[in-house]
Design an enzyme around this catalytic site. Structure first.
Site, mmCIF file in Angstrom:
data_model
loop_
_atom_site.group_PDB
_atom_site.id
_atom_site.type_symbol
_atom_site.label_atom_id
_atom_site.label_comp_id
_atom_site.label_asym_id
_atom_site.label_seq_id
_atom_site.Cartn_x
_atom_site.Cartn_y
_atom_site.Cartn_z
ATOM 1 N N SER A 1 0.828 -1.212 0.000
ATOM 2 C CA SER A 1 0.000 0.000 0.000
ATOM 3 C C SER A 1 0.860 1.259 0.000
ATOM 4 O O SER A 1 1.968 1.271 0.553
ATOM 5 C CB SER A 1 -0.853 -0.001 1.271
ATOM 6 O OG SER A 1 -1.384 1.280 1.518
ATOM 7 N N GLU B 1 0.468 3.456 1.867
ATOM 8 C CA GLU B 1 0.630 3.839 3.273
ATOM 9 C C GLU B 1 2.026 3.493 3.787
ATOM 10 O O GLU B 1 2.425 3.970 4.840
ATOM 11 C CB GLU B 1 -0.441 3.170 4.137
ATOM 12 C CG GLU B 1 -1.868 3.549 3.762
ATOM 13 C CD GLU B 1 -2.457 4.680 4.600
ATOM 14 O OE1 GLU B 1 -1.814 5.100 5.563
ATOM 15 O OE2 GLU B 1 -3.562 5.135 4.259
ATOM 16 N N TYR C 1 -1.430 0.484 10.531
ATOM 17 C CA TYR C 1 -1.695 -0.259 9.283
ATOM 18 C C TYR C 1 -0.513 -0.129 8.332
ATOM 19 O O TYR C 1 -0.008 -1.127 7.797
ATOM 20 C CB TYR C 1 -2.976 0.281 8.634
ATOM 21 C CG TYR C 1 -3.187 -0.188 7.203
ATOM 22 C CD1 TYR C 1 -3.737 -1.437 6.924
ATOM 23 C CD2 TYR C 1 -2.842 0.634 6.117
ATOM 24 C CE1 TYR C 1 -3.926 -1.864 5.611
ATOM 25 C CE2 TYR C 1 -3.028 0.215 4.807
ATOM 26 C CZ TYR C 1 -3.574 -1.036 4.563
ATOM 27 O OH TYR C 1 -3.762 -1.449 3.261
HETATM 28 P P1 NAP Z 1 -10.902 -5.495 1.613
HETATM 29 O O1 NAP Z 1 -12.055 -5.306 0.689
HETATM 30 O O2 NAP Z 1 -10.991 -4.868 2.959
HETATM 31 O O3 NAP Z 1 -10.663 -7.064 1.788
HETATM 32 C C1 NAP Z 1 -9.874 -7.581 2.818
HETATM 33 C C2 NAP Z 1 -10.077 -9.072 2.852
HETATM 34 O O4 NAP Z 1 -9.238 -9.615 3.862
HETATM 35 C C3 NAP Z 1 -11.506 -9.519 3.184
HETATM 36 O O5 NAP Z 1 -11.852 -10.593 2.358
HETATM 37 C C4 NAP Z 1 -11.388 -10.002 4.627
HETATM 38 O O6 NAP Z 1 -12.289 -11.019 4.956
HETATM 39 C C5 NAP Z 1 -9.989 -10.566 4.588
HETATM 40 N N1 NAP Z 1 -9.426 -10.748 5.924
HETATM 41 C C6 NAP Z 1 -9.408 -9.879 6.960
HETATM 42 N N2 NAP Z 1 -8.784 -10.426 8.018
HETATM 43 C C7 NAP Z 1 -8.396 -11.681 7.638
HETATM 44 C C8 NAP Z 1 -7.718 -12.750 8.276
HETATM 45 N N3 NAP Z 1 -7.324 -12.661 9.550
HETATM 46 N N4 NAP Z 1 -7.491 -13.888 7.581
HETATM 47 C C9 NAP Z 1 -7.907 -14.011 6.318
HETATM 48 N N5 NAP Z 1 -8.586 -13.043 5.650
HETATM 49 C C10 NAP Z 1 -8.807 -11.898 6.312
HETATM 50 O O7 NAP Z 1 -9.551 -4.994 0.942
HETATM 51 P P2 NAP Z 1 -9.281 -4.410 -0.530
HETATM 52 O O8 NAP Z 1 -9.654 -2.979 -0.566
HETATM 53 O O9 NAP Z 1 -9.841 -5.347 -1.519
HETATM 54 O O10 NAP Z 1 -7.701 -4.465 -0.566
HETATM 55 C C11 NAP Z 1 -7.006 -5.667 -0.920
HETATM 56 C C12 NAP Z 1 -5.613 -5.639 -0.315
HETATM 57 O O11 NAP Z 1 -4.899 -4.510 -0.834
HETATM 58 C C13 NAP Z 1 -5.577 -5.497 1.192
HETATM 59 O O12 NAP Z 1 -4.459 -6.194 1.663
HETATM 60 C C14 NAP Z 1 -5.385 -4.008 1.406
HETATM 61 O O13 NAP Z 1 -4.776 -3.751 2.642
HETATM 62 C C15 NAP Z 1 -4.503 -3.666 0.226
HETATM 63 N N6 NAP Z 1 -4.617 -2.300 -0.283
HETATM 64 C C16 NAP Z 1 -5.836 -1.763 -0.551
HETATM 65 C C17 NAP Z 1 -5.920 -0.478 -1.063
HETATM 66 C C18 NAP Z 1 -7.249 0.146 -1.402
HETATM 67 O O14 NAP Z 1 -7.293 1.375 -1.598
HETATM 68 N N7 NAP Z 1 -8.309 -0.618 -1.542
HETATM 69 C C19 NAP Z 1 -4.751 0.258 -1.295
HETATM 70 C C20 NAP Z 1 -3.520 -0.346 -1.049
HETATM 71 C C21 NAP Z 1 -3.455 -1.640 -0.559
HETATM 72 P P3 NAP Z 1 -13.752 -10.769 5.633
HETATM 73 O O15 NAP Z 1 -14.677 -10.516 4.472
HETATM 74 O O16 NAP Z 1 -14.019 -12.027 6.345
HETATM 75 O O17 NAP Z 1 -13.610 -9.586 6.537
#
Ligand code: NAP
Length: 338
Positions: free
Chosen positions: A125, A127, A149
């Site tokens: 990220s 971040e 985070y």
């Molecule tokens: P998201 O929609 O919040 O999805 C996170 C996923 O992680 C969900 O399926 C959640 O499951 C799962 N999860 C949470 N805790 C867990 C655990 N202990 N074990 C296994 N699974 C777990 O995230 P996103 O926006 O698609 O982002 C995808 C990735 O890119 C993440 O790693 C995020 O930090 C990173 N990222 C996102 C952005 C952004 O702007 N979106 C930017 C940079 C990086 P539940 O449904 O059960 O909660």
């Protein structure tokens, strides 16, 4: 050519569900991991039932990850699971570290032990750059994560690199700037705004609850944090294509994925409310409860390396993205679709 197998962690999430769609189109066998606590009826993945294989795995539990990696010995693993909400990471620092930092190592170790040929993508990220005072960030920008985070993501990022260098694994990361979509979680500001717009426009009497447990819209207003915070906002559906492209390269390398544009939360409010003929200033409150203790800098991402090596660039503009999200929430919440 034989069919490729990919494992995607956190498949109920925004990016993972779009990536599953993309990999299915490309003919992959897709295995998506869910937590036992995940609600398999969730909108992001209901359309994937019968098309992908669901397995239960928690990033806190090494054995559950090892089981999946050993069973499928996949060609590719995309680690998209995380405690992904920066704002929640101050109140949940241990949990954020366990999942978002150590969880990465659990996946890397499982690959190293059971399937060392697997190619690994880490969802890093912006971040990890935290408070670096630099308007445009690229792959050379120093790391200065400034919230739990971002610090957890930085640990995962550096461990991924370390496994690449120490064990010769094909491991790389996309350093993604904010990206949104109709599948974005409701804890995130973009989706709070577009959902609130739809609730207000449609006169919804029982709006969903926000992260403080209160109705998202109260007295016709949505409560947000710092309205002047600026982000580089892209479209998740386009960003997952960059992830796939990274794992098709000859050599593993990390890339910035961004739009190189910057808009404030006020801008997002303006576009979203204007799209349905409303004035955002009458419906938005800046509430200290939702302000971050430390802010990241207002920076945009230079994606020119990804454009050059991966042939990837964003196409959907900020305004188009916000309108896509508002339209999807209107459609979802409109009485005729319920
Ligand atoms: P998201 O929609 O919040 O999805 C996170 C996923 O992680 C969900 O399926 C959640 O499951 C799962 N999860 C949470 N805790 C867990 C655990 N202990 N074990 C296994 N699974 C777990 O995230 P996103 O926006 O698609 O982002 C995808 C990735 O890119 C993440 O790693 C995020 O930090 C990173 N990222 C996102 C952005 C952004 O702007 N979106 C930017 C940079 C990086 P539940 O449904 O059960 O909660």
């Amino acid at each position: 050519m034989s069919q490729k197998t990919a494992v995607i962690t956190g498949v109920s999430g925004q990016d993972a569900s779009y990536l599953a769609d993309l990999l299915l189109e490309k003919g992959y066998k897709v295995v998506g991991t869910l937590r036992r606590t995940s609600d398999a009826e969730r909108q992001n993945i209901s359309h994937l039932k019968g098309k992908i294989i669901f397995e239960y795995a928690d990033l806190i539990d090494s054995s559950s990850i090892e089981y999946v990696i050993n069973k499928y010995k996949p060609d590719e693993v995309y680690n998209l699971a995380a405690q992904s909400v920066p704002a929640d990471s101050w109140s949940h620092p241990f949990y954020t570290g366990e999942v978002t930092a150590l969880g990465v190592v659990r996946v890397l170790e499982a690959i190293r032990k059971f399937s060392p040929q697997t190619r690994f993508y880490q969802g890093s990220s912006r971040e990890i750059f935290g408070g670096v005072e630099q308007e445009i960030m690229n792959e050379q920008t120093p790391f200065l994560a400034n919230n739990p985070y971002g610090i957890a993501k930085l640990y995962g990022h550096l461990m991924m690199r370390n496994y690449r260098e120490s064990f010769g694994m094909f491991a790389c990361a996309g350093i993604l700037f904010n990206h949104e979509s109709p599948r974005r979680g409701l804890h995130f500001v973009s989706r709070k705004i577009t959902t609130a717009v739809a609730c207000i426009k449609l006169g919804i009497q029982n709006p969903p609850l926000d992260e403080s447990g209160k109705p998202l819209v109260r007295d016709g207003k949505v409560h947000l944090g710092n309205l002047d915070a600026k982000r580089d906002w892209g479209y998740s559906k386009e960003y997952v294509d960059a992830m796939w492209r990274m794992l098709q390269q000859e050599k593993p390398q990390d890339y910035i994925i961004a739009t190189n544009t910057l808009y404030s939360i006020k801008d997002l409010c303006r576009v979203a409310f204007e799209h349905v003929g409303l004035n955002w200033e009458e419906h938005v409150v800046s509430d200290d409860e939702f302000k971050r203790p430390t802010e990241i800098t207002a920076s945009r991402g230079d994606y020119s390396l990804a454009k050059k090596n991966l042939g990837w660039e964003p196409k959907v503009s900020f305004e188009e993205l916000v309108k896509i999200m508002v339209d999807a929430d209107l459609e979802r919440l409109s009485p005729k679709s319920n």
